[in-house]
Design a protein around this motif. Sequence first.
Motif, PDB file in Angstrom:
ATOM      1  N   SER A 186      46.791  35.066  34.057  1.00 22.98           N
ATOM      2  CA  SER A 186      46.498  36.479  32.641  1.00 22.98           C
ATOM      3  C   SER A 186      46.943  36.050  30.950  1.00 22.98           C
ATOM      4  CB  SER A 186      47.706  37.361  32.828  1.00 22.98           C
ATOM      5  OG  SER A 186      49.043  36.655  33.015  1.00 22.98           O
ATOM      6  N   ILE A 209      46.079  44.029  31.856  1.00 24.01           N
ATOM      7  CA  ILE A 209      46.013  42.470  32.666  1.00 24.01           C
ATOM      8  C   ILE A 209      44.298  41.832  32.808  1.00 24.01           C
ATOM      9  CG2 ILE A 209      46.495  41.364  34.477  1.00 24.01           C
ATOM     10  CD1 ILE A 209      49.190  43.028  34.426  1.00 24.01           C
ATOM     11  N   ASN A 254      53.231  46.589  37.087  1.00 28.84           N
ATOM     12  CA  ASN A 254      51.825  45.869  37.037  1.00 28.84           C
ATOM     13  C   ASN A 254      51.095  46.869  37.269  1.00 28.84           C
ATOM     14  OD1 ASN A 254      50.610  43.082  37.970  1.00 28.84           O
ATOM     15  ND2 ASN A 254      52.498  42.482  38.173  1.00 28.84           N
ATOM     16  N   ASN A 305      48.161  44.393  41.865  1.00 24.36           N
ATOM     17  CA  ASN A 305      48.994  43.898  41.997  1.00 24.36           C
ATOM     18  C   ASN A 305      50.194  44.059  43.284  1.00 24.36           C
ATOM     19  OD1 ASN A 305      47.867  41.058  41.242  1.00 24.36           O
ATOM     20  ND2 ASN A 305      48.804  41.639  39.114  1.00 24.36           N
ATOM     21  N   TYR A 339      42.034  38.424  31.898  1.00 18.76           N
ATOM     22  CA  TYR A 339      42.377  36.866  32.310  1.00 18.76           C
ATOM     23  C   TYR A 339      41.293  36.436  31.860  1.00 18.76           C
ATOM     24  CZ  TYR A 339      44.225  38.723  36.814  1.00 18.76           C
ATOM     25  OH  TYR A 339      45.352  39.903  37.229  1.00 18.76           O
ATOM     26  N   LYS A 375      50.116  34.599  29.640  1.00 19.95           N
ATOM     27  CA  LYS A 375      50.427  33.720  30.529  1.00 19.95           C
ATOM     28  C   LYS A 375      50.058  32.303  29.028  1.00 19.95           C
ATOM     29  CE  LYS A 375      51.914  35.233  34.305  1.00 19.95           C
ATOM     30  NZ  LYS A 375      51.212  35.610  35.168  1.00 19.95           N
ATOM     31  N   ASN A 393      41.791  42.993  35.341  1.00 22.92           N
ATOM     32  CA  ASN A 393      42.282  42.984  36.627  1.00 22.92           C
ATOM     33  C   ASN A 393      42.299  44.730  36.140  1.00 22.92           C
ATOM     34  OD1 ASN A 393      44.536  44.655  38.274  1.00 22.92           O
ATOM     35  ND2 ASN A 393      45.011  42.125  38.325  1.00 22.92           N
ATOM     36  N   ASP A 427      53.005  30.408  37.582  1.00 20.40           N
ATOM     37  CA  ASP A 427      51.964  30.614  36.174  1.00 20.40           C
ATOM     38  C   ASP A 427      52.544  29.815  34.790  1.00 20.40           C
ATOM     39  OD1 ASP A 427      54.434  32.650  37.205  1.00 20.40           O
ATOM     40  OD2 ASP A 427      53.034  33.979  37.505  1.00 20.40           O
ATOM     41  N   LYS A 447      41.050  39.123  40.845  1.00 25.77           N
ATOM     42  CA  LYS A 447      40.958  37.210  40.479  1.00 25.77           C
ATOM     43  C   LYS A 447      40.943  37.043  41.975  1.00 25.77           C
ATOM     44  CE  LYS A 447      44.577  35.864  38.810  1.00 25.77           C
ATOM     45  NZ  LYS A 447      45.329  35.721  37.482  1.00 25.77           N
ATOM     46  N   PHE A 485      55.114  35.349  38.938  1.00 23.34           N
ATOM     47  CA  PHE A 485      54.505  36.506  39.942  1.00 23.34           C
ATOM     48  C   PHE A 485      55.218  36.479  40.746  1.00 23.34           C
ATOM     49  CE2 PHE A 485      50.925  38.357  42.319  1.00 23.34           C
ATOM     50  CZ  PHE A 485      51.029  39.117  41.878  1.00 23.34           C
ATOM     51  N   ARG A 540      61.545  42.803  35.494  1.00 25.24           N
ATOM     52  CA  ARG A 540      60.664  41.886  35.647  1.00 25.24           C
ATOM     53  C   ARG A 540      59.376  41.745  34.900  1.00 25.24           C
ATOM     54  NH1 ARG A 540      55.456  39.837  36.768  1.00 25.24           N
ATOM     55  NH2 ARG A 540      55.081  37.710  36.150  1.00 25.24           N
ATOM     56  N   VAL A 562      47.600  32.868  40.961  1.00 20.66           N
ATOM     57  CA  VAL A 562      49.022  33.019  41.375  1.00 20.66           C
ATOM     58  C   VAL A 562      48.651  34.118  42.531  1.00 20.66           C
ATOM     59  CG1 VAL A 562      50.440  32.143  39.921  1.00 20.66           C
ATOM     60  CG2 VAL A 562      49.440  34.629  39.332  1.00 20.66           C
ATOM     61  N   VAL A 563      47.476  35.561  42.300  1.00 21.41           N
ATOM     62  CA  VAL A 563      47.645  36.275  43.145  1.00 21.41           C
ATOM     63  C   VAL A 563      46.913  36.027  44.420  1.00 21.41           C
ATOM     64  CG1 VAL A 563      48.077  37.530  40.767  1.00 21.41           C
ATOM     65  CG2 VAL A 563      45.379  37.246  41.845  1.00 21.41           C
ATOM     66  N   MET A 570      55.958  39.228  32.832  1.00 19.97           N
ATOM     67  CA  MET A 570      55.356  38.399  32.345  1.00 19.97           C
ATOM     68  C   MET A 570      55.550  37.556  31.395  1.00 19.97           C
ATOM     69  SD  MET A 570      51.488  39.099  32.949  1.00 19.97           S
ATOM     70  CE  MET A 570      51.140  40.788  32.438  1.00 19.97           C
TER      71      MET A 570
END
Length: 335
Positions: free
Chosen positions: A93, A237, A212, A216, A239, A96, A148, A75, A43, A195, A172, A36-37, A174
């Motif tokens: 991450s 964060i 974040n 990010n 992954y 998720k 991250n 995500d 990542k 995201f 916001r 997603v990034v 995750m």
Amino acid sequence: MRRFFLILGIVFLCFSIVVPTALAKKKPIRIRFSHVVAENTPKGWAANEFARRVNNALKGKVRVQVFPNSQLYDDNQAIEALSAGFIEMVAPSSAKFVGSVPQLQIFDQPFLFSSPEVCHKVIDGPIGQEIFGMLKKRGLKALAFWDNGFKHFTNNVRPLIKPEDFKGIKFRIMSSDVLEAQMKILGAVGLKLPFAEVYNALEQGVVDGQENTASNIYSKKFHEVQKYMTISNHGYIGYLVTTSERFWNKLPDDIRTELEAILKQVTIEERKKALELNESQMAKIKEYAKTSGRLQIYTLNQEEKAVMRKALEPVHKATPDIIPLRWIEEIYKMK
Ligand code: LMR
């Protein structure tokens, strides 16, 4: 004449078996890696690097295609798409995995991990073994753990220095219940959003802020639609590079070994790259703040951080039905 047709039939039969088999052999195994990034993130860099090295080393045998920026799935959809066999690799991450292995939210705990190395120790140790077992039960196979880095708060309401400053602010978060508990304890509201929706949500005022890492924030320009940033390093964060058991177990042994070796090397480099990128992109955010005058950055000092840590400590034990308390105790001992 009959003999002629018999021979023709046999030739045709052989042809119809041999040719498709030969063609099928030539078709490389496809690995669709969805994330997603942006590409200029730890990542993003590592996924591309993994693809480049695999596509060179296993040319003709394996082909990795990377789909960044939620191009294929956001995500909330990626793990389901992996399980359904629509893609072969993801690196969400830990937050998720809330729908499959919610225990992974251990990594969302604020001020629990003093460094990425502590996270590595956890994933490489007995807690990690338990987590891998849970993933396996869900048909998921974790292949590597990528960094991250640590998160910071941004918002449009006020500078965030003391826990009281968070009151009433909508962030916001995750898709993690631990992060929801974190915001609740601060008197703030946590809204779970993918995201890909964060920039618009910030710009349009759907939420006031977010948390974040520098990479990010910078790569998605969140800082350009926020007035205040607090460098807090309050949460981490990381992954899990994940595939499905079904896909992984079907691979020929030599391919699996080669993929593991490449991933191991990329992981070593990714961890260094994560530090570098977060540092250089934080410098760019600071430069933006200075030149535009549109963003105020505040760095928590040691005392302010200690106050914040104390305020957030109850989060560690707020979800005992999800995260075993013995894990928390275990990690306290690692400090
Ligand atoms: C987020 O949703 O903020 C992050 O998990 C995105 C990511 O993959 O780093």
